[in-house]
Scaffold this active site. Structure first.
Site, PDB file in Angstrom:
ATOM      1  N   CYS A 192       0.415   1.643  12.370  1.00 31.54           N
ATOM      2  CA  CYS A 192       1.547   2.361  11.796  1.00 31.54           C
ATOM      3  C   CYS A 192       1.908   3.577  12.629  1.00 31.54           C
ATOM      4  CB  CYS A 192       1.221   2.813  10.376  1.00 31.54           C
ATOM      5  SG  CYS A 192       0.606   1.478   9.372  1.00 31.54           S
ATOM      6  N   GLY A 227       0.802  -1.212   0.000  1.00 36.46           N
ATOM      7  CA  GLY A 227       0.000   0.000   0.000  1.00 36.46           C
ATOM      8  C   GLY A 227       0.842   1.274   0.000  1.00 36.46           C
ATOM      9  N   SER A 261      -3.349  -3.349  -0.707  1.00 41.36           N
ATOM     10  CA  SER A 261      -2.239  -4.028  -0.028  1.00 41.36           C
ATOM     11  C   SER A 261      -2.639  -5.455   0.306  1.00 41.36           C
ATOM     12  CB  SER A 261      -1.899  -3.264   1.259  1.00 41.36           C
ATOM     13  OG  SER A 261      -0.965  -3.991   2.018  1.00 41.36           O
ATOM     14  N   GLY A 262      -1.803  -6.423  -0.083  1.00 43.55           N
ATOM     15  CA  GLY A 262      -2.157  -7.837   0.093  1.00 43.55           C
ATOM     16  C   GLY A 262      -2.307  -8.272   1.537  1.00 43.55           C
TER      17      GLY A 262
END
Ligand code: PLP
Length: 407
Positions: A326, A73, A200-201
Site C-alpha cells: 500500500c 480492512g 480483510s478477505g
C-alpha cells in the site's frame, strides 16, 4: 498471466482459492437476488449470508451476531475508529502505535487534526511495544486504543490479550487491526476483552473488496455508512452476496488449514530465512523472530535498493515486496522500519517475503538459489559498497535516495 510465478507477496494479497471461486460463482450468475427482498429469491440470499456469518464467527472465535461484513480492512478500520469516537465526544484522547497500517494511522491523524489528542506508542528495535508506556499514557479521557494484532511489514505480533486487559481496566475501548493475523494464527476474540477487530478477505484467499468488522456484543458504534438497515444497522448498503459467500468459504478453509500454518508454512518461511541469511552477505531480519506470524519474513540486504532487488527478482518470476504494497509507489522509507530504528541503509534494502499455504518447497529452493547472485550484482553497481570502497563517505538519507536509482 501464463508464465510461472513464485508468489511470495501474500501479505499484499493472496490467490483466491479454487473452492472459494466455486462458492461465489452462483451469486455472480443465476442467484442474484437482493437479501433484503421479501420473495424467495431474496430469502435464499439471506441464508447464504447467515451461513457465511457463522463461518466467520468460528474463525474469529466469536458469535455470529458480532460479525459485520464490510468492503475490507480499510473500511473496517475507518468504521471502528470513527464509529467509537463519535459516540463519546467528551473524551478527546486516542492511542495507537507508530507502526499501524495507513488505514488506522491516517484515520487517527485526521482525528488529531480535528482536535483529538493522539499518542502513537513507540516500538523497540525488534518492533515490540512497551506495555508500561501504554499503562502510563492511558487516561480518563482516553476514548479509544487501536493496536494491530500483527504487523503487515514484519509480521510481529503484539500481545493483544494483555493490551486488552489493560485498556479495559481503564475504561477505554480497544480496536485491533487483525488483517494480517486472521487465518495465520488462532484468534479467540470472545476470550479477551477486545471490543472491535478488522479483517480483510483478500489476505486469506477470498477476493478483494470484502472484509469483517467484529463488534463485541454491547459495544455501541455509530455506523460509518448510513442508509438501509443491513448488517444489524451497523453498515448500510446492499450486501455483496457473492463476496460474502466467498469470504465465508475462505473462513472455513482458513480454519481447516490453520494447523498447516505452523506445520508447513512456518518451517518453509524459516528455511527461506535461514538460507538467505546464510548465503547473502550483510543480510539481517527485521522484527522479533519469536512473536511473528508464521508466513512473513522481512530481511534487509544492506547497501542495495529494495526496488532494484524487486526488479531483478521480478525478471526471475519471483514476486516479493519492499515494505507494504500500500505504500510502495512512494519513495518514502517504510514508517514501520523507521519506527523500529532500522538504519537507512538497511531500510532501503528491505524485502518482505510473505508465504501462503500454496507456497512449495521448490519455490523456496529457487529463491534461496537465485537471491545471492541478485544481491551480489546490485552491490557491484552500488555506489556505496563498503568492501569495494572503504573510503566512501557513509551513506546518508539524501545520497541513498538519489544514489543508484537516478544514475
Ligand atoms: N490493515 C492491514 C494490517 C493491512 O495489511 C491492510 C492491507 O494491506 C489493510 C489494513 C487494508 O485492508 P484492505 O486492503 O482490505 O482495505
Amino acid at each position: 498471466m501464463s508464465e510461472p510465478v513464485i508468489y511470495l507477496d501474500n501479505n499484499a494479497t493472496s490467490r483466491v482459492a479454487d473452492e472459494v471461486v466455486e462458492a461465489m460463482r452462483p451469486y455472480l450468475t443465476d442467484r442474484y437476488g437482493n437479501a433484503s427482498s421479501m420473495h424467495r429469491f431474496g430469502g435464499a440470499m439471506r441464508r447464504v449470508i447467515d451461513q457465511a456469518r457463522q463461518s466467520a464467527a468460528r474463525l474469529l472465535g466469536c458469535e455470529p451476531d458480532e460479525i459485520v461484513f464490510t468492503s475490507g480492512g480499510t473500511e473496517s478500520d475507518n468504521a471502528a475508529i470513527r464509529g467509537i469516537v463519535k459516540l463519546a465526544p467528551e473524551k478527546r484522547h486516542i492511542i495507537t502505535t507508530r507502526v499501524e497500517h495507513p488505514a488506522v494511522r491516517t484515520t487517527c491523524r485526521q482525528l488529531q487534526r480535528e482536535g483529538y489528542r493522539l499518542t502513537e506508542l513507540a516500538v523497540d528495535r525488534q518492533g515490540r511495544l512497551d506495555l508500561e508506556e501504554l499503562r502510563q499514557v492511558l487516561g480518563d479521557d482516553t476514548v479509544l486504543v487501536s493496536v494491530m494484532t500483527a504487523n503487515n511489514e514484519t509480521g510481529v505480533i503484539f500481545p493483544i490479550a494483555q493490551i486488552a486487559e489493560l485498556v479495559r481496566s481503564r475504561g477505554a475501548i480497544l480496536h485491533t487491526d487483525a488483517v494480517q493475523a486472521a487465518g495465520k494464527v488462532p484468534l479467540n476474540l470472545s476470550q479477551m476483552p477486545v471490543d472491535l477487530a478488522s479483517v480483510s478477505g483478500h489476505k486469506f484467499h477470498a477476493p478483494k473488496g470484502v472484509g469483517i468488522l467484529y463488534v463485541r456484543r454491547g459495544t455501541a458504534l455509530a455506523p460509518l455508512l448510513v442508509g438501509g438497515h443491513q448488517e444489524l444497522g451497523k453498515r448500510a448498503g446492499t450486501e455483496n452476496v457473492a463476496g460474502i459467500a466467498a469470504l465465508g468459504a475462505a473462513c472455513k478453509l482458513a480454519l481447516d488449514h490453520l494447523p498447516d500454518q505452523q506445520r508447513r508454512v512456518k518451517p518453509l518461511r524459516d528455511r527461506l530465512e535461514a538460507g538467505l541469511l546464510r548465503d547473502c552477505l550483510d543480510a539481517r531480519v527485521n522484527g522479533d523472530r519469536e512473536h511473528r506470524v508464521p508466513n512473513t519474513t522481512n530481511i534487509s540486504f544492506e547497501y542495495v535498493e529494495g526496488e532494484a532487488i524487486l526488479l531483478l527478482l521480478d525478471r526471475l518470476g519471483i514476486c516479493a515486496s519492499s515494505g507494504s504494497a500500500c505504500t510502495s509507489g512512494s519513495l518514502e522509507p517504510s514508517h514501520v522500519l523507521r519506527a523500529m530504528g532500522v538504519p537507512f541503509t538497511a531500510v532501503h534494502g528491505s524485502i518482505r517475503f510473505s508465504l501462503s499455504r500454496y507456497t512449495t518447497d521448490r519455490e523456496v529452493d529457487t529463491v534461496i538459489r537465485e537471491m545471492p547472485a541478485v544481491i551480489r550484482r546490485l552491490r557491484e553497481i552500488s555506489m556505496f559498497h563498503p568492501e569495494r570502497d572503504a573510503t566512501a563517505a557513509a551513506p546518508t538519507e539524501r545520497t541513498i535516495r538519489l544514489g543508484p536509482r537516478s544514475s
